[in-house]
Design a protein around this motif. Sequence first.
Motif, PDB file in Angstrom:
ATOM      1  N   UNK A  96      51.842  -4.461 -84.382  1.00 36.48           N
ATOM      2  CA  UNK A  96      51.601  -4.285 -82.952  1.00 36.48           C
ATOM      3  C   UNK A  96      50.599  -5.309 -82.449  1.00 36.48           C
ATOM      4  N   UNK A  97      49.880  -5.940 -83.339  1.00 39.54           N
ATOM      5  CA  UNK A  97      48.929  -6.952 -82.902  1.00 39.54           C
ATOM      6  C   UNK A  97      48.171  -7.566 -84.050  1.00 39.54           C
ATOM      7  N   UNK A  98      47.744  -8.800 -83.825  1.00 36.83           N
ATOM      8  CA  UNK A  98      46.920  -9.531 -84.775  1.00 36.83           C
ATOM      9  C   UNK A  98      45.856 -10.230 -83.940  1.00 36.83           C
ATOM     10  N   UNK A  99      44.589 -10.000 -84.248  1.00 43.51           N
ATOM     11  CA  UNK A  99      43.525 -10.623 -83.475  1.00 43.51           C
ATOM     12  C   UNK A  99      42.288 -10.776 -84.344  1.00 43.51           C
ATOM     13  N   UNK A 100      41.279 -11.500 -83.818  1.00 43.90           N
ATOM     14  CA  UNK A 100      40.034 -11.667 -84.566  1.00 43.90           C
ATOM     15  C   UNK A 100      38.876 -11.125 -83.740  1.00 43.90           C
ATOM     16  N   UNK A 101      37.881 -10.640 -84.441  1.00 45.10           N
ATOM     17  CA  UNK A 101      36.657 -10.118 -83.836  1.00 45.10           C
ATOM     18  C   UNK A 101      35.494 -10.906 -84.430  1.00 45.10           C
ATOM     19  N   UNK A 102      34.550 -11.301 -83.585  1.00 45.04           N
ATOM     20  CA  UNK A 102      33.374 -12.022 -84.058  1.00 45.04           C
ATOM     21  C   UNK A 102      32.370 -11.032 -84.639  1.00 45.04           C
ATOM     22  N   UNK A 103      31.941 -11.284 -85.861  1.00 46.06           N
ATOM     23  CA  UNK A 103      31.034 -10.356 -86.537  1.00 46.06           C
ATOM     24  C   UNK A 103      29.605 -10.430 -86.013  1.00 46.06           C
ATOM     25  N   UNK A 104      29.243 -11.509 -85.353  1.00 44.55           N
ATOM     26  CA  UNK A 104      27.887 -11.587 -84.796  1.00 44.55           C
ATOM     27  C   UNK A 104      27.716 -10.598 -83.644  1.00 44.55           C
ATOM     28  N   UNK A 105      28.813 -10.293 -82.949  1.00 47.05           N
ATOM     29  CA  UNK A 105      28.773  -9.344 -81.840  1.00 47.05           C
ATOM     30  C   UNK A 105      28.898  -7.898 -82.316  1.00 47.05           C
ATOM     31  N   UNK A 106      29.648  -7.681 -83.380  1.00 49.16           N
ATOM     32  CA  UNK A 106      29.900  -6.335 -83.883  1.00 49.16           C
ATOM     33  C   UNK A 106      29.663  -6.307 -85.390  1.00 49.16           C
ATOM     34  N   UNK A 107      28.696  -5.534 -85.877  1.00 47.73           N
ATOM     35  CA  UNK A 107      28.492  -5.427 -87.331  1.00 47.73           C
ATOM     36  C   UNK A 107      29.719  -4.790 -88.014  1.00 47.73           C
ATOM     37  N   UNK A 108      29.873  -5.044 -89.294  1.00 45.46           N
ATOM     38  CA  UNK A 108      31.030  -4.546 -90.048  1.00 45.46           C
ATOM     39  C   UNK A 108      31.192  -3.030 -89.931  1.00 45.46           C
ATOM     40  N   UNK A 109      30.099  -2.312 -90.131  1.00 49.59           N
ATOM     41  CA  UNK A 109      30.181  -0.843 -90.102  1.00 49.59           C
ATOM     42  C   UNK A 109      30.642  -0.338 -88.743  1.00 49.59           C
ATOM     43  N   UNK A 110      30.119  -0.977 -87.669  1.00 55.62           N
ATOM     44  CA  UNK A 110      30.512  -0.566 -86.317  1.00 55.62           C
ATOM     45  C   UNK A 110      31.981  -0.872 -86.053  1.00 55.62           C
ATOM     46  N   UNK A 111      32.448  -2.026 -86.539  1.00 53.77           N
ATOM     47  CA  UNK A 111      33.854  -2.396 -86.339  1.00 53.77           C
ATOM     48  C   UNK A 111      34.769  -1.411 -87.060  1.00 53.77           C
ATOM     49  N   UNK A 112      34.428  -1.032 -88.278  1.00 53.32           N
ATOM     50  CA  UNK A 112      35.222  -0.048 -89.016  1.00 53.32           C
ATOM     51  C   UNK A 112      35.228   1.287 -88.271  1.00 53.32           C
ATOM     52  N   UNK A 113      34.066   1.689 -87.759  1.00 53.92           N
ATOM     53  CA  UNK A 113      33.986   2.957 -87.016  1.00 53.92           C
ATOM     54  C   UNK A 113      34.833   2.916 -85.742  1.00 53.92           C
ATOM     55  N   UNK A 114      34.782   1.802 -85.023  1.00 53.93           N
ATOM     56  CA  UNK A 114      35.568   1.667 -83.787  1.00 53.93           C
ATOM     57  C   UNK A 114      37.062   1.695 -84.095  1.00 53.93           C
ATOM     58  N   UNK A 115      37.486   0.952 -85.114  1.00 56.17           N
ATOM     59  CA  UNK A 115      38.915   0.917 -85.459  1.00 56.17           C
ATOM     60  C   UNK A 115      39.383   2.276 -85.980  1.00 56.17           C
ATOM     61  N   UNK A 116      38.537   2.975 -86.714  1.00 56.15           N
ATOM     62  CA  UNK A 116      38.878   4.322 -87.190  1.00 56.15           C
ATOM     63  C   UNK A 116      39.083   5.250 -85.997  1.00 56.15           C
ATOM     64  N   UNK A 117      38.204   5.163 -85.016  1.00 51.91           N
ATOM     65  CA  UNK A 117      38.342   5.984 -83.809  1.00 51.91           C
ATOM     66  C   UNK A 117      39.615   5.644 -83.044  1.00 51.91           C
ATOM     67  N   UNK A 118      39.953   4.375 -82.962  1.00 51.86           N
ATOM     68  CA  UNK A 118      41.169   3.967 -82.244  1.00 51.86           C
ATOM     69  C   UNK A 118      42.423   4.494 -82.929  1.00 51.86           C
ATOM     70  N   UNK A 119      42.444   4.415 -84.260  1.00 53.76           N
ATOM     71  CA  UNK A 119      43.604   4.933 -84.993  1.00 53.76           C
ATOM     72  C   UNK A 119      43.711   6.447 -84.794  1.00 53.76           C
ATOM     73  N   UNK A 120      42.564   7.146 -84.868  1.00 50.33           N
ATOM     74  CA  UNK A 120      42.571   8.603 -84.647  1.00 50.33           C
ATOM     75  C   UNK A 120      43.021   8.939 -83.231  1.00 50.33           C
ATOM     76  N   UNK A 121      42.555   8.181 -82.249  1.00 49.19           N
ATOM     77  CA  UNK A 121      42.937   8.422 -80.857  1.00 49.19           C
ATOM     78  C   UNK A 121      44.442   8.241 -80.663  1.00 49.19           C
ATOM     79  N   UNK A 122      44.998   7.196 -81.257  1.00 43.73           N
ATOM     80  CA  UNK A 122      46.445   6.955 -81.135  1.00 43.73           C
ATOM     81  C   UNK A 122      47.233   8.079 -81.823  1.00 43.73           C
TER      82      UNK A 122
END
Length: 167
Positions: free
Chosen positions: A111-137
């Motif tokens: 459904x998509x391929x993209x990149x996220x800059x790690x300086x803006x979002x720490x690894x743990x926060x990115x995993x938490x955000x993506x986990x929430x998005x998958x749960x929301x969907x």
Amino acid sequence: MKNSMRESEWCLRHADRESRQRLLAESEKSFRSGSILVAAMLAEGKLIDEALRPLKLSHEEKIEYVAKHSVLIRSKDGHEAIQIVWANTQAICIHRLLSKEFRAEFDAYWLGVWSETLSETPKEDLVAVMTQRVKHREESRREFGVNSELGLVSYQHQVKIHTEIRA
């Protein structure tokens, strides 16, 4: 007898024409979904190659690196997942469809391929955000059904989709 022969010939020609049109439609659909699949694979490969270029890895080493330095966030219903591949300064996010039913619904594996800059979002926060998005969907699918429109990314300025759909 002459009329029935003409009628049978007409039926045969009509059936033949319908069969050819069905095959043509199936061929066009498979070409369209095939080109989308290839575009998504190329986009994924391009992002990963660009992110790992400073490491100067061979193809096999890249595969091993991705296996060791990635996280797969899978929905509980098994329909989809987001894979995050960690590179030095960025994370490559790949939204994959896992179940056959869901892939058939969307005519795709991605459904998509993209990149996220790690300086803006720490690894743990990115995993938490993506986990929430998958749960929301997943919750949205349960509540509204598979055919409803499900948003994935809320930060449009960070998303760089590199897919190109060709007609």
